[in-house]
Structure formats: C-alpha cells, structure tokens
Design a protein around this motif. Structure first.
Motif, PDB file in Angstrom:
ATOM      1  N   PHE A  27      33.166  51.923  32.678  1.00 21.33           N
ATOM      2  CA  PHE A  27      33.245  51.113  33.890  1.00 21.33           C
ATOM      3  C   PHE A  27      34.572  51.344  34.608  1.00 21.33           C
ATOM      4  CE2 PHE A  27      33.912  47.103  36.276  1.00 21.33           C
ATOM      5  CZ  PHE A  27      32.787  47.177  37.082  1.00 21.33           C
ATOM      6  N   ARG A  28      35.635  51.555  33.848  1.00 24.35           N
ATOM      7  CA  ARG A  28      36.919  51.855  34.479  1.00 24.35           C
ATOM      8  C   ARG A  28      36.838  53.145  35.284  1.00 24.35           C
ATOM      9  NH1 ARG A  28      38.940  50.433  29.168  1.00 24.35           N
ATOM     10  NH2 ARG A  28      39.600  52.593  28.774  1.00 24.35           N
ATOM     11  N   GLY A 180      36.319  30.489  33.652  1.00 23.36           N
ATOM     12  CA  GLY A 180      36.322  31.901  34.001  1.00 23.36           C
ATOM     13  C   GLY A 180      34.915  32.433  34.133  1.00 23.36           C
ATOM     14  N   GLY A 181      34.820  33.719  34.403  1.00 18.66           N
ATOM     15  CA  GLY A 181      33.514  34.356  34.537  1.00 18.66           C
ATOM     16  C   GLY A 181      32.692  33.764  35.670  1.00 18.66           C
ATOM     17  N   ARG A 212      35.849  39.041  46.848  1.00 21.03           N
ATOM     18  CA  ARG A 212      34.390  39.215  46.763  1.00 21.03           C
ATOM     19  C   ARG A 212      33.877  40.303  47.687  1.00 21.03           C
ATOM     20  NH1 ARG A 212      34.702  33.051  48.093  1.00 21.03           N
ATOM     21  NH2 ARG A 212      36.149  34.163  49.449  1.00 21.03           N
ATOM     22  N   THR A 213      34.621  40.575  48.776  1.00 24.89           N
ATOM     23  CA  THR A 213      34.277  41.636  49.721  1.00 24.89           C
ATOM     24  C   THR A 213      35.556  42.384  50.076  1.00 24.89           C
ATOM     25  OG1 THR A 213      34.663  40.335  51.735  1.00 24.89           O
ATOM     26  CG2 THR A 213      32.473  40.155  50.710  1.00 24.89           C
ATOM     27  N   LEU A 236      32.148  43.650  39.476  1.00 23.00           N
ATOM     28  CA  LEU A 236      30.890  43.720  38.740  1.00 23.00           C
ATOM     29  C   LEU A 236      29.705  43.648  39.698  1.00 23.00           C
ATOM     30  CD1 LEU A 236      31.603  41.438  35.645  1.00 23.00           C
ATOM     31  CD2 LEU A 236      31.452  43.932  35.682  1.00 23.00           C
ATOM     32  N   ARG A 237      29.841  42.803  40.716  1.00 21.85           N
ATOM     33  CA  ARG A 237      28.742  42.649  41.689  1.00 21.85           C
ATOM     34  C   ARG A 237      28.703  43.809  42.674  1.00 21.85           C
ATOM     35  NH1 ARG A 237      30.954  37.206  41.699  1.00 21.85           N
ATOM     36  NH2 ARG A 237      29.604  35.800  40.538  1.00 21.85           N
ATOM     37  N   ARG A 238      29.892  44.272  43.071  1.00 18.18           N
ATOM     38  CA  ARG A 238      29.988  45.345  44.066  1.00 18.18           C
ATOM     39  C   ARG A 238      31.051  46.335  43.603  1.00 18.18           C
ATOM     40  NH1 ARG A 238      29.966  40.470  46.782  1.00 18.18           N
ATOM     41  NH2 ARG A 238      28.178  40.092  48.159  1.00 18.18           N
TER      42      ARG A 238
END
Length: 245
Positions: A27-28, A180-181, A212-213, A236-238
């Motif tokens: 992922f990194r 968190g999370g 978030r964006t 994680l989302r984007r």
C-alpha cells in the motif's frame, strides 16, 4: 538538525499515515505512485521488534520504499531504544506513537495513554532519540501525538517532546476519546489546535485529520501553517487523494 533532516528527505508535504493492518509495503508503494512524498509503516510493537527476529521479519524493507518512517508503539524506554536502533539503519526516521486510542494501547499504557504519563513519555523520547543518533546519525526521531481539550496543555506536551529530542512532530487534531479509524468522521479534527502547536515550535510540524479530498490539503496548510499534511482514512478511500483533481 531538524530542518536539515527535513531538507534531506525532500521537504515532504504529502504524508501517508501509519495504519495498523493497512500501511504495509504494497500500500505504501501504491501511495507513492499516487503522489505521497513520504510513508510510514503501521505501528510496530517495540518489544516484539527488539526481542524477536521472527517478528522483525514480518516488516521487510524494500529499496524503492523511500523515504520511510518506522513507527513504534510501546512504553518501555529500553525496548523502544533497542527497536529504534535496529530500525534506524533501514529508514529515514523512527517515530514514537503517542496517538493510538485503542483498547490495546490502554491496556499496555502506550499510544495516546502516554500523554498522561509525562515523565515516562519524556524518558521514552530521550531513549529513542539517543539510540537513533548512535545507530544512524542521518535518521531522525519523530513523535505523533493527539490533543488535549486544553490548547495550552497540548502546546506544553509538544514543547516537552521537542526538548527530549523530537525533530518532527505530527499532531492529530482530535482528543484521545474521539477515537480513531471509522469513528474519526464523527469529530472533525481541530486545525486551530494544530496551528497553536506549529506556532509554538521551531521544528517541522505535520497536520493530521480532515484530509478527505485534494482541496482539503491547501485549506489545511493555510489554516494550520503546518509543513505537511498526513492522510490515513482519506488515502484508503481515495488512494489518489494527493494528486490534483
């Protein structure tokens, strides 16, 4: 030395957060291909890393995964120092987690629960900083904290870890009880708290929360004055969040 280190890793603005079970090498590398300037491992147990070769083998290093921060969790200064000494030759920095609010951290007295144990926290940071300096003088000692409701108390905590050897501080703009999370969305991070810390310190400060964006990045930098922004759930989302839209 703090700013020399920051220059040596390219003055990174876009930071991938350490996320347990998520910030693995694959992922990194994905994050780097999508604009991340610097990445962190997930939180690694300092005691296990210091004492077990088989545990260390679970966190391999890749030559293209640079610059890299190894984040440690723990509250035993000797274990943190030993783990930091082992990790430092393989990375750009070793970071102490003082932000994890999970039950495991509460049980072990580490993460965000170290914020209430000032003398122990100071000893942990000093021990890590000294071990890193001896193991790899080019690597830095980093710390990641959360905030108190009292801004002055947060600023004093930040100043303390700075005095103990922290060369770059990440501030998560939420309190420990805000979780968190997935829970973080219930409480927006307070950028004013982060700004107060940045204004009080003479080392690089990284803002964590509310990214978030891509548009949030410039707004965050303007609001906090921080030297960089860190994204976890947003990435994680984007995974392309650092790329201009």
């Amino acid at each position: 030395e703090a700013w020399e280190w920051f220059e040596s890793v390219g003055r990174p603005v876009y930071w991938l957060a350490p996320m347990v079970g998520q910030s693995e090498c694959a992922f990194r590398m994905l994050a780097r291909r999508n604009g991340a300037h610097i990445c962190s491992t997930e939180m690694i147990d300092a005691a296990g890393y210091a004492r077990s070769e088989s545990y260390r083998a679970q966190f391999p290093f890749h030559p293209e995964d640079r610059p890299l921060i190894v984040q440690l969790g723990g509250s035993n200064p000797a274990d943190l120092a030993a783990a930091a000494a082992l990790a430092a030759p393989h990375c750009a920095a070793v970071e102490l987690n003082v932000g994890c609010p999970q039950r495991c951290a509460k049980k072990g007295g580490y993460g965000a629960f170290l914020m209430e144990k000032r003398e122990l926290l100071a000893e942990c940071v000093r021990s890590m900083a000294d071990a890193i300096r001896k193991s790899n003088p080019k690597a830095a000692c980093l710390v990641k904290i959360r905030c108190f409701d009292d801004v002055a108390e947060t600023v004093e905590l930040a100043r303390m870890v700075r005095r103990c050897g922290c060369q770059c501080l990440t501030v998560h703009g939420r309190t420990r009880v805000q979780g968190g999370g997935k829970r973080t969305g219930r409480w927006p991070a307070n950028w004013e708290w982060i700004r107060a810390v940045k204004q009080a310190l003479d080392i690089p400060v990284i803002s964590n929360g509310n990214i978030r964006t891509h548009r949030d990045i410039e707004e965050c930098l303007a609001a906090t004055g921080a030297d960089g922004v860190m994204s976890g759930c947003g990435m994680l989302r984007r995974p392309w969040i650092f790329l201009p839209q």
